[in-house]
Write an enzyme that holds these catalytic residues in place. Structure first.
Site, short mmCIF file in Angstrom:
data_model
loop_
_atom_site.label_atom_id
_atom_site.label_comp_id
_atom_site.label_asym_id
_atom_site.label_seq_id
_atom_site.Cartn_x
_atom_site.Cartn_y
_atom_site.Cartn_z
N SER A 194 0.82 -1.22 0.00
CA SER A 194 0.00 0.00 0.00
C SER A 194 0.85 1.27 0.00
O SER A 194 0.57 2.21 -0.75
CB SER A 194 -0.99 0.00 1.17
OG SER A 194 -0.35 -0.31 2.37
N HIS B 126 -2.53 -8.72 2.27
CA HIS B 126 -2.10 -7.47 2.95
C HIS B 126 -3.19 -7.13 3.98
O HIS B 126 -3.54 -7.97 4.81
CB HIS B 126 -1.89 -6.41 1.86
CG HIS B 126 -1.13 -5.19 2.25
ND1 HIS B 126 -0.45 -5.05 3.42
CD2 HIS B 126 -0.95 -4.00 1.59
CE1 HIS B 126 0.13 -3.85 3.47
NE2 HIS B 126 -0.17 -3.19 2.37
N HIS C 279 5.15 -12.96 7.40
CA HIS C 279 5.40 -11.57 7.02
C HIS C 279 6.58 -11.51 6.06
O HIS C 279 7.50 -12.34 6.16
CB HIS C 279 5.70 -10.68 8.24
CG HIS C 279 5.48 -9.23 7.96
ND1 HIS C 279 6.47 -8.42 7.48
CD2 HIS C 279 4.36 -8.46 8.05
CE1 HIS C 279 5.98 -7.20 7.31
NE2 HIS C 279 4.71 -7.19 7.64
N ARG D 234 2.78 -5.11 17.02
CA ARG D 234 1.38 -4.63 16.94
C ARG D 234 0.45 -5.74 17.44
O ARG D 234 -0.54 -5.47 18.13
CB ARG D 234 1.05 -4.21 15.50
CG ARG D 234 1.94 -3.09 15.00
CD ARG D 234 1.78 -2.85 13.50
NE ARG D 234 2.20 -3.99 12.71
CZ ARG D 234 2.12 -4.07 11.38
NH1 ARG D 234 1.61 -3.06 10.70
NH2 ARG D 234 2.53 -5.14 10.74
N ASP E 235 -2.53 -8.58 11.91
CA ASP E 235 -3.93 -8.91 11.65
C ASP E 235 -4.45 -10.09 12.47
O ASP E 235 -5.65 -10.39 12.43
CB ASP E 235 -4.11 -9.20 10.15
CG ASP E 235 -3.79 -7.98 9.31
OD1 ASP E 235 -4.21 -6.88 9.71
OD2 ASP E 235 -3.12 -8.12 8.27
N1 CMX Z 1 0.31 -19.68 5.94
C1 CMX Z 1 0.69 -20.61 5.02
N2 CMX Z 1 1.73 -20.44 4.18
C2 CMX Z 1 2.43 -19.30 4.31
C3 CMX Z 1 2.13 -18.32 5.25
C4 CMX Z 1 1.00 -18.54 6.09
N3 CMX Z 1 0.60 -17.65 6.98
N4 CMX Z 1 3.00 -17.31 5.13
C5 CMX Z 1 3.83 -17.65 4.12
N5 CMX Z 1 3.48 -18.85 3.61
C6 CMX Z 1 4.04 -19.53 2.46
C7 CMX Z 1 3.90 -18.63 1.24
O1 CMX Z 1 2.59 -18.72 0.68
C8 CMX Z 1 4.97 -19.18 0.34
O2 CMX Z 1 4.49 -20.37 -0.24
P1 CMX Z 1 4.85 -20.77 -1.76
O3 CMX Z 1 6.34 -20.96 -1.75
O4 CMX Z 1 4.06 -22.01 -1.98
O5 CMX Z 1 4.44 -19.62 -2.62
C9 CMX Z 1 6.07 -19.54 1.33
O6 CMX Z 1 5.44 -19.69 2.61
C10 CMX Z 1 7.15 -18.49 1.45
O7 CMX Z 1 6.54 -17.24 1.74
P2 CMX Z 1 7.31 -16.14 2.62
O8 CMX Z 1 8.54 -15.75 1.86
O9 CMX Z 1 7.48 -16.59 4.02
O10 CMX Z 1 6.25 -14.97 2.66
P3 CMX Z 1 6.03 -13.78 1.62
O11 CMX Z 1 7.01 -12.71 1.94
O12 CMX Z 1 6.01 -14.27 0.22
O13 CMX Z 1 4.56 -13.31 1.97
C11 CMX Z 1 2.79 -12.82 3.44
C12 CMX Z 1 4.27 -12.64 3.16
C13 CMX Z 1 2.38 -11.89 4.59
C14 CMX Z 1 1.99 -12.39 2.18
C15 CMX Z 1 2.50 -14.30 3.81
O14 CMX Z 1 3.17 -14.62 5.01
C16 CMX Z 1 1.03 -14.61 3.93
O15 CMX Z 1 0.39 -14.91 2.92
N6 CMX Z 1 0.46 -14.57 5.18
C17 CMX Z 1 -0.97 -14.76 5.39
C18 CMX Z 1 -1.73 -13.51 5.00
C19 CMX Z 1 -1.48 -12.39 5.99
O16 CMX Z 1 -1.58 -12.56 7.20
N7 CMX Z 1 -1.22 -11.18 5.47
C20 CMX Z 1 -1.10 -9.97 6.31
C21 CMX Z 1 0.33 -9.41 6.38
C22 CMX Z 1 0.35 -8.13 7.18
C23 CMX Z 1 -0.33 -7.03 6.43
O17 CMX Z 1 0.20 -6.62 5.39
O18 CMX Z 1 -1.39 -6.58 6.83
#
Ligand code: CMX
Length: 423
Positions: A233, A263, A309, A318, A364
Site C-alpha cells: 500500500s 495485505h 510476514h 502490533r 492482523d
Molecule cells: N500460511 C501458510 N503459508 C504461508 C504463510 C502462512 N501464513 N505465510 C507464508 N506462507 C508460504 C507462502 O505462501 C509461500 O508459499 P509458496 O512458496 O508455496 O508460494 C512460502 O510460505 C514463502 O513465503 P514467505 O517468503 O514466508 O512470505 P512472503 O514474503 O512471500 O509473503 C505474506 C508474506 C504476509 C503475504 C505471507 O506470510 C502470507 O500470505 N500470510 C498470510 C496472509 C497475511 O496474514 N497477510 C497480512 C500481512 C500483514 C499485512 O500486510 O497486513
C-alpha cells in the site's frame, strides 16, 4: 502559515541539506545487489527506497522515528501523525494545533454521502471507502495550486494541506461507510469535544458505556499508522504520488492494495478463520483438535491468515499490543481464547511445514477478535479501520518525498530473454 507547517519548514531545510550531503558523499555507494531470485520474487529484500517515517526491523518490528512501537502505544493517533511528519512527539501546543486542524476539516462533502448511498448495497466496505476518497480529488489544494504554476520547492506545503484535510475526513467517511453499508441508521455527527480516535468510535455508534471502545479505537488507529515504504500500500501510494497525482488519487490507490487478502484484508480473513474454528468445534477446540484443523487448512493449499510476514521474523509488536489489550479487557471472550490458542499452535506448525519464512503472527492475527467482542461483527469492515490509520503514514511519506524532491518512480524491468543472455 500553520503551526505545523512552521515547524516543518525548519526541519525540511535540514532534511534537504542532509540528503544533499549524503548524495554528494555516498552517491555511488552500492547498498543492494539484485539477484534473479529477487526479480522473480516480488523484489523481496532489495533496498531501493528512502523512507524516514518508520522502519521495520526483522527481529523487533516497527520503529516509528526511532521509537520502538511498544514504547509509544499510549500516544494518541494524532500524536503519532505529528510524530510521523516531524520526528517529534508533539508538546501540548502542537497537539492542540493538530487536533484543531483535524476538527476544522472533518466535514465530508455531501456528494460523498450521495455517492455512497447510491452504491450497490452489497459493495465491499473497502470499495466504498476508497471510492469516497477518490471522489474528493477535486478538493485537492495541490491539484489547484499545481495548475496555477506553484514552484517545485513549495509542493510539500500544498501536499501537507491535503494531508491534513484528507486525514481529518477519514473517521467520518469510515464511520459513514459502516452505517450506510450495514444499515445502522442515520449518520452520526462528530463530537468536537472528543479526540480524533474517540470521535471515530462515537460516529460508529457502537454502545460504549465505559469508553473501552474509544480506548480500543485510539490504540487501533495508532498501531496501524505506518510500516516503512516498501509494503504494497505505501509503495503503490508513493508511486502514484511520484507522478504528482494528488494525495486523494494516491491514497485511494494505495488502499486498493491494502484491500488484498495477503495485505490488510487479512484482518477480515483472520476473523473469518477464527469463526470457522468456533463453528466447527462449537466452541474452543483442544490444542490437538486445532492442530489437525490448521494442518488440514494448509494441506488444502490455503494460507493461515494473520501469520507470516515479508520482512518480520518475530511476533509483530502490533500483535503483542493487541494481545495485551485483549488480556486486560476481554480475557474471557471465546473468540479471544481461540486467537490465543492459535498463537500457541500455528508457529510450530508453520515451522514444521517449512515454507513460511516467518511463522509468527502479524498485526492482523488479533485485532478482529477485539472488534468482534465490542460488537463490530461485520468483519468485511475491518480493513477500513486499518486504512484510516495507514493513510497517516502514506500522506506523511508523501509530504517528505515532495519536500526532498524525490523524482517519479521508474525502476527498470527486464525480459526473461535478457536474463538468459546477460546473466
Ligand atoms: N500460511 C501458510 N503459508 C504461508 C504463510 C502462512 N501464513 N505465510 C507464508 N506462507 C508460504 C507462502 O505462501 C509461500 O508459499 P509458496 O512458496 O508455496 O508460494 C512460502 O510460505 C514463502 O513465503 P514467505 O517468503 O514466508 O512470505 P512472503 O514474503 O512471500 O509473503 C505474506 C508474506 C504476509 C503475504 C505471507 O506470510 C502470507 O500470505 N500470510 C498470510 C496472509 C497475511 O496474514 N497477510 C497480512 C500481512 C500483514 C499485512 O500486510 O497486513
Amino acid at each position: 502559515m500553520s503551526y505545523l507547517q512552521n515547524i516543518l519548514e525548519d526541519k525540511i531545510e535540514a532534511w534537504r541539506s542532509e540528503a544533499n550531503q549524503l548524495i554528494d558523499l555516498k552517491g555511488d555507494t552500492v547498498i543492494s545487489e539484485v539477484t534473479v531470485n529477487q526479480v522473480y520474487g516480488g523484489m523481496r529484500g532489495i533496498k531501493g527506497l528512502i523512507c524516514d517515517t518508520s522502519s521495520v526491523s526483522p527481529d523487533t518490528g516497527l520503529i516509528i522515528r526511532n521509537y520502538p512501537l511498544l514504547e509509544i502505544t499510549h500516544i494518541l493517533p494524532e500524536e503519532v501523525f505529528f510524530l510521523l511528519l516531524t520526528g517529534d512527539i508533539p508538546d501540548e501546543t502542537a497537539l492542540t494545533d493538530i487536533q484543531s486542524q483535524l476538527s476544522k476539516h472533518a466535514e465530508v462533502p455531501t456528494y460523498v454521502w450521495d455517492m455512497l448511498k447510491a452504491m450497490p448495497n452489497d459493495s465491499h466496505p473497502m470499495t466504498m471507502f476508497n471510492t469516497a476518497i477518490l471522489s474528493m480529488s477535486n478538493e485537492s489544494v495541490f491539484k489547484k495550486q499545481y495548475s496555477q504554476g506553484m514552484a517545485k520547492q513549495d509542493f510539500w506545503k500544498a501536499i501537507l494541506q491535503d494531508a491534513i484535510q484528507l486525514v481529518a475526513k477519514l473517521p467520518a467517511v469510515g464511520a459513514g461507510v459502516y452505517r450506510i453499508r450495514f444499515e445502522k441508521g442515520e449518520l452520526i455527527d462528530p463530537d468536537p469535544s472528543l479526540d480524533w480516535g474517540a470521535n471515530f468510535a462515537h460516529m460508529l455508534g457502537i454502545p460504549d458505556p465505559d469508553n473501552t471502545v474509544k480506548k480500543l479505537m485510539r490504540l487501533y488507529l495508532m498501531l496501524h499508522c505506518d510500516h516503512e515504504g516498501g509494503n504494497v500500500s505505501a509503495f503503490s501510494a508513493l508511486t502514484v504520488a511520484s507522478a504528482l497525482s494528488d494525495p486523494y488519487y494516491a491514497v485511494s490507490a494505495g488502499l486498493n492494495g491494502l484491500a488484498g487478502p495477503l495485505h490488510g484484508l487479512a484482518n477480515q480473513e483472520c476473523l473469518r478463520f477464527v469463526l470457522e474454528i468456533k463453528n466447527h468445534f462449537n466452541g474452543v477446540p483442544s490444542n490437538k483438535e486445532l492442530t489437525d484443523f490448521v494442518w488440514e487448512h494448509l494441506n488444502n493449499g490455503r494460507v493461515v491468515p494473520g501469520y507470516g510476514h515479508a520482512v518480520l521474523r518475530c511476533p509483530d509488536p502490533r500483535f503483542t499490543a493487541f494481545m495485551k489489550f485483549g488480556k486486560e479487557h476481554i480475557q474471557d471472550s471465546l473468540i479471544f481464547s481461540i486467537v490465543q490458542k492459535l498463537f500457541e499452535v500455528v508457529p510450530p506448525i508453520l515451522l514444521e511445514q517449512g515454507k513460511a519464512k516467518n511463522p509468527w503472527p502479524n498485526v492482523d492475527a488479533a485485532s478482529g477478535s477485539l472488534l468482534y467482542h465490542y460488537g463490530i461483527t461485520e468483519f468485511s469492515f475491518y480493513t477500513v479501520l486499518f486504512s484510516i490509520s495507514r493513510a497517516m503514514g502514506m500522506v506523511s511519506q508523501m509530504v517528505i518525498n515532495r519536500a526532498l524532491g524525490i523524482p517519479i518512480t521508474r525502476p527498470k524491468s527486464v525480459t526473461a530473454e535478457w536474463i538468459s543472455k546477460n546473466t
